[in-house]
Design a protein around this motif. Structure first.
Motif, PDB file in Angstrom:
ATOM      1  N   GLY A 102       0.792  -1.215   0.000  1.00  0.00           N
ATOM      2  CA  GLY A 102       0.000   0.000   0.000  1.00  0.00           C
ATOM      3  C   GLY A 102       0.831   1.274   0.000  1.00  0.00           C
ATOM      4  O   GLY A 102       0.296   2.352   0.137  1.00  0.00           O
ATOM      5  N   ARG A 103       2.138   1.147  -0.128  1.00  0.00           N
ATOM      6  CA  ARG A 103       3.014   2.321  -0.175  1.00  0.00           C
ATOM      7  C   ARG A 103       3.241   2.741  -1.617  1.00  0.00           C
ATOM      8  O   ARG A 103       3.268   1.910  -2.522  1.00  0.00           O
ATOM      9  CB  ARG A 103       4.362   2.035   0.474  1.00  0.00           C
ATOM     10  CG  ARG A 103       4.274   2.002   1.974  1.00  0.00           C
ATOM     11  CD  ARG A 103       5.638   1.833   2.583  1.00  0.00           C
ATOM     12  NE  ARG A 103       5.699   0.415   2.984  1.00  0.00           N
ATOM     13  CZ  ARG A 103       6.782  -0.314   2.976  1.00  0.00           C
ATOM     14  NH1 ARG A 103       7.920   0.181   2.591  1.00  0.00           N
ATOM     15  NH2 ARG A 103       6.745  -1.563   3.357  1.00  0.00           N
ATOM     16  N   ASP A 104       3.447   4.021  -1.801  1.00  0.00           N
ATOM     17  CA  ASP A 104       3.727   4.570  -3.126  1.00  0.00           C
ATOM     18  C   ASP A 104       5.182   4.242  -3.487  1.00  0.00           C
ATOM     19  O   ASP A 104       6.102   4.672  -2.784  1.00  0.00           O
ATOM     20  CB  ASP A 104       3.511   6.073  -3.111  1.00  0.00           C
ATOM     21  CG  ASP A 104       3.657   6.722  -4.477  1.00  0.00           C
ATOM     22  OD1 ASP A 104       3.998   6.011  -5.448  1.00  0.00           O
ATOM     23  OD2 ASP A 104       3.426   7.931  -4.572  1.00  0.00           O
TER      24      ASP A 104
END
Length: 75
Positions: A3-5
């Motif tokens: 879920g991290r960019d």
């Protein structure tokens, strides 16, 4: 992916790749190592500036292949 960019990490890796060019690594080698440990460091610097940097200077150090070095030595 958790879920991290991933863009910041990719951007940082790309920046590192392009700041670690053959030219920059050669300069750091002369400034941080050769000047202190090699009496003939000026000759090393001259060879790098005359033969290596014009040919491979802008290449990221990670992208230099054995074949590139062989071509340089065969000239």
């Amino acid at each position: 992916s958790e879920g991290r960019d991933p863009r910041p990490a990719r951007r940082e890796a790309n920046l590192l790749r392009h700041t670690n060019t053959v030219e920059m690594v050669a300069k750091r080698f002369i400034d941080q190592d050769a000047k202190r440990t090699v009496a003939s460091w000026k000759n090393i610097e001259r060879v790098l500036d005359r033969h290596v940097v014009p040919r491979l200077g802008k290449t990221p150090i990670r992208d230099v292949r054995r074949a590139d070095v062989h071509e340089l030595l065969d000239e």
